[in-house]
Design a protein around this motif. Sequence first.
Motif, mmCIF file in Angstrom:
data_model
loop_
_atom_site.group_PDB
_atom_site.id
_atom_site.type_symbol
_atom_site.label_atom_id
_atom_site.label_comp_id
_atom_site.label_asym_id
_atom_site.label_seq_id
_atom_site.Cartn_x
_atom_site.Cartn_y
_atom_site.Cartn_z
ATOM 1 N N LEU B 80 0.856 -1.171 0.000
ATOM 2 C CA LEU B 80 0.000 0.000 0.000
ATOM 3 C C LEU B 80 0.900 1.231 0.000
ATOM 4 C CD1 LEU B 80 -2.844 0.900 0.001
ATOM 5 C CD2 LEU B 80 -2.925 0.691 2.454
ATOM 6 N N HIS B 81 0.681 2.100 -0.964
ATOM 7 C CA HIS B 81 1.592 3.203 -1.219
ATOM 8 C C HIS B 81 0.815 4.506 -1.236
ATOM 9 C CE1 HIS B 81 0.367 0.964 -4.945
ATOM 10 N NE2 HIS B 81 -0.440 1.987 -4.891
ATOM 11 N N SER B 82 1.378 5.549 -0.690
ATOM 12 C CA SER B 82 0.806 6.858 -0.944
ATOM 13 C C SER B 82 1.579 7.466 -2.103
ATOM 14 C CB SER B 82 0.905 7.744 0.298
ATOM 15 O OG SER B 82 2.189 8.286 0.412
ATOM 16 N N PHE B 83 0.958 8.414 -2.775
ATOM 17 C CA PHE B 83 1.607 9.075 -3.902
ATOM 18 C C PHE B 83 2.963 9.633 -3.481
ATOM 19 C CE2 PHE B 83 2.480 12.979 -6.265
ATOM 20 C CZ PHE B 83 2.400 12.532 -7.569
ATOM 21 N N THR B 84 2.971 10.281 -2.325
ATOM 22 C CA THR B 84 4.196 10.900 -1.840
ATOM 23 C C THR B 84 5.325 9.879 -1.705
ATOM 24 O OG1 THR B 84 2.717 12.309 -0.548
ATOM 25 C CG2 THR B 84 5.056 12.483 -0.089
ATOM 26 N N GLU B 85 4.983 8.726 -1.116
ATOM 27 C CA GLU B 85 6.009 7.692 -0.931
ATOM 28 C C GLU B 85 6.505 7.145 -2.263
ATOM 29 O OE1 GLU B 85 4.108 4.833 1.517
ATOM 30 O OE2 GLU B 85 3.872 6.264 3.155
ATOM 31 N N VAL B 124 -12.656 15.904 -3.233
ATOM 32 C CA VAL B 124 -11.416 16.642 -3.425
ATOM 33 C C VAL B 124 -10.794 16.208 -4.742
ATOM 34 C CG1 VAL B 124 -9.142 17.177 -2.481
ATOM 35 C CG2 VAL B 124 -11.051 16.720 -0.926
ATOM 36 N N GLU B 125 -10.583 17.176 -5.622
ATOM 37 C CA GLU B 125 -9.983 16.860 -6.909
ATOM 38 C C GLU B 125 -8.598 17.489 -6.955
ATOM 39 O OE1 GLU B 125 -12.483 17.804 -10.189
ATOM 40 O OE2 GLU B 125 -11.050 17.091 -11.700
ATOM 41 N N ARG B 126 -7.611 16.677 -7.194
ATOM 42 C CA ARG B 126 -6.237 17.184 -7.122
ATOM 43 C C ARG B 126 -5.404 16.669 -8.290
ATOM 44 N NH1 ARG B 126 -3.967 15.775 -1.356
ATOM 45 N NH2 ARG B 126 -4.295 13.665 -2.132
ATOM 46 N N LEU B 127 -4.471 17.499 -8.691
ATOM 47 C CA LEU B 127 -3.528 17.093 -9.728
ATOM 48 C C LEU B 127 -2.190 16.806 -9.047
ATOM 49 C CD1 LEU B 127 -3.291 16.810 -12.825
ATOM 50 C CD2 LEU B 127 -2.401 19.142 -12.866
ATOM 51 N N ARG B 128 -1.638 15.650 -9.342
ATOM 52 C CA ARG B 128 -0.385 15.246 -8.704
ATOM 53 C C ARG B 128 0.742 15.360 -9.698
ATOM 54 N NH1 ARG B 128 -0.233 13.810 -3.688
ATOM 55 N NH2 ARG B 128 -1.930 12.513 -2.938
ATOM 56 N N LEU B 129 1.809 16.004 -9.278
ATOM 57 C CA LEU B 129 2.928 16.223 -10.189
ATOM 58 C C LEU B 129 4.220 15.648 -9.634
ATOM 59 C CD1 LEU B 129 1.229 19.164 -9.619
ATOM 60 C CD2 LEU B 129 2.182 19.586 -11.891
ATOM 61 N N GLY B 130 5.050 15.172 -10.530
ATOM 62 C CA GLY B 130 6.398 14.752 -10.154
ATOM 63 C C GLY B 130 7.381 15.607 -10.929
ATOM 64 N N ASN B 131 8.262 16.289 -10.235
ATOM 65 C CA ASN B 131 9.157 17.254 -10.878
ATOM 66 C C ASN B 131 8.378 18.224 -11.768
ATOM 67 O OD1 ASN B 131 11.253 16.054 -9.584
ATOM 68 N ND2 ASN B 131 12.266 15.259 -11.409
#
Lengths: 234, 234
Positions: B80-85, B124-131
């Motif tokens: 089980l992973h969170s986006f952050t991890e 809650v609607e969110r956009l997740r970004l990496g770099n």
Amino acid sequence: MAKEEVRKQFRLADLLRTEISELAVHDPIPGERALAERFGTSRVTIRQALALLQDDGLIYTVHGSGSFVAPPRVVKQMRLHSFTEEMKQKGLKPTTKVISAQLINDDESAIDDFVVLSEPAFRVERLRLGNLEPLSLEITYINQSVAPDLLKEDLTKSLYHILKSKYGQEVFSADEHLTPIIIDQEYAKVMKIPAGSPAIKIQRTGYNARGEEIERSISIRQGNRWDFKYSIRI
Amino acid sequence: MAKEEVRKQFRLADLLRTEISELAVHDPIPGERALAERFGTSRVTIRQALALLQDDGLIYTVHGSGSFVAPPRVVKQMRLHSFTEEMKQKGLKPTTKVISAQLINDDESAIDDFVVLSEPAFRVERLRLGNLEPLSLEITYINQSVAPDLLKEDLTKSLYHILKSKYGQEVFSADEHLTPIIIDQEYAKVMKIPAGSPAIKIQRTGYNARGEEIERSISIRQGNRWDFKYSIRI
DNA sequence: AAGTGGTCTAGACCACGAA
DNA sequence: TCGTGGTCTAGACCACTTG
């Protein structure tokens, strides 16, 4: 005289399963000591049985308080599945069409840099159908040393079954790598679906119980007819 | 005086891990009885430690013969992973942009018939970004009763962390349902990628340790930047 | 304080593999 | 046959929850 084949913890788990099914959600389950006495077993064994139920998501346990009936869940744990088994679960009739099967040498190129040959291997390309509709295209690589006479077998049957029954090689675990793709012209033709459809590519490496690689495969699965359900734990 | 916090089986497993790392593949590991005597512990505890190593794919065991060093594997067990991890693991800098956050009532419609509201809930609607590159669009539903003051929190932070630290609700397990899709015009605009790109939709239900549902979410993950690796066991 | 689950022990017997 | 892992027992002590 029939021998007692089943481990005690499994029999206990089954007994408890039926007992639990008649309780309401969040109802308490008898204590471990009480269960141990009732079934004439040790507490360790009871705990093993309860652990099985917990893995199935049937109960949850609170330290210092007790064990309780968990709310029902839809999805079961992801398991290693053969195509044939998956189809049976979904109630579809599985068939297989062999597109090609050949021995290739280690200097020939392979798809995708996923398969890098270190020795001669068989390459089997098959179309998998459910109720006669193409669902998945599978390309499997098996080293010649693993299954020397593979090409003489009936390749419309389960490769896993052949490996196990004829060569004593059982796929025990596997790594999979999953990527979403778009069906291109070539695949569209073979699978008889429109180009541009969503699909999933699965690259897979299968291992035996000793952790040795015995199979690699690439499968393209039609997205409109396939989906993946699984559950995960912290 | 510091207390011994760690379970003995974990300490043993760590000791054995380093010991095994110096052996060659298929080398035998000392017998369970020998290990028990060496570490001054019971055989049961040794077996628990070995089971941990086996789950990690470091060793394999043959009944009647012994335990041995397994060939190395690349992929670890799915967790089980969170986006952050996940971002940290991949070495990308995670950021989050909140697109909308509101309380919706149980009579309003919801996407996809996946989310059916039985009581007022936050959306809650969110956009997740990496770099700084958009990787995933996430829509999360949390019942108002679970986290009454959710809208006052900093929603660019991990929702899981907020649920745990402010409301004592920890996501302990989850069911996921994964489907390949094609990015349409609407998603293309929000995620700044071309329409027609491959992507994966994940519908997810999160549960606490008592098996109660505490969260539902739908995420759209860009296929060119996301893939899924996992291993499975029979 | 009492009762619960969590961890650990020492020892028994069984099933399997290799010599 | 002997040594190995696989299962099980009876009992101890600890950590936690609840009254």
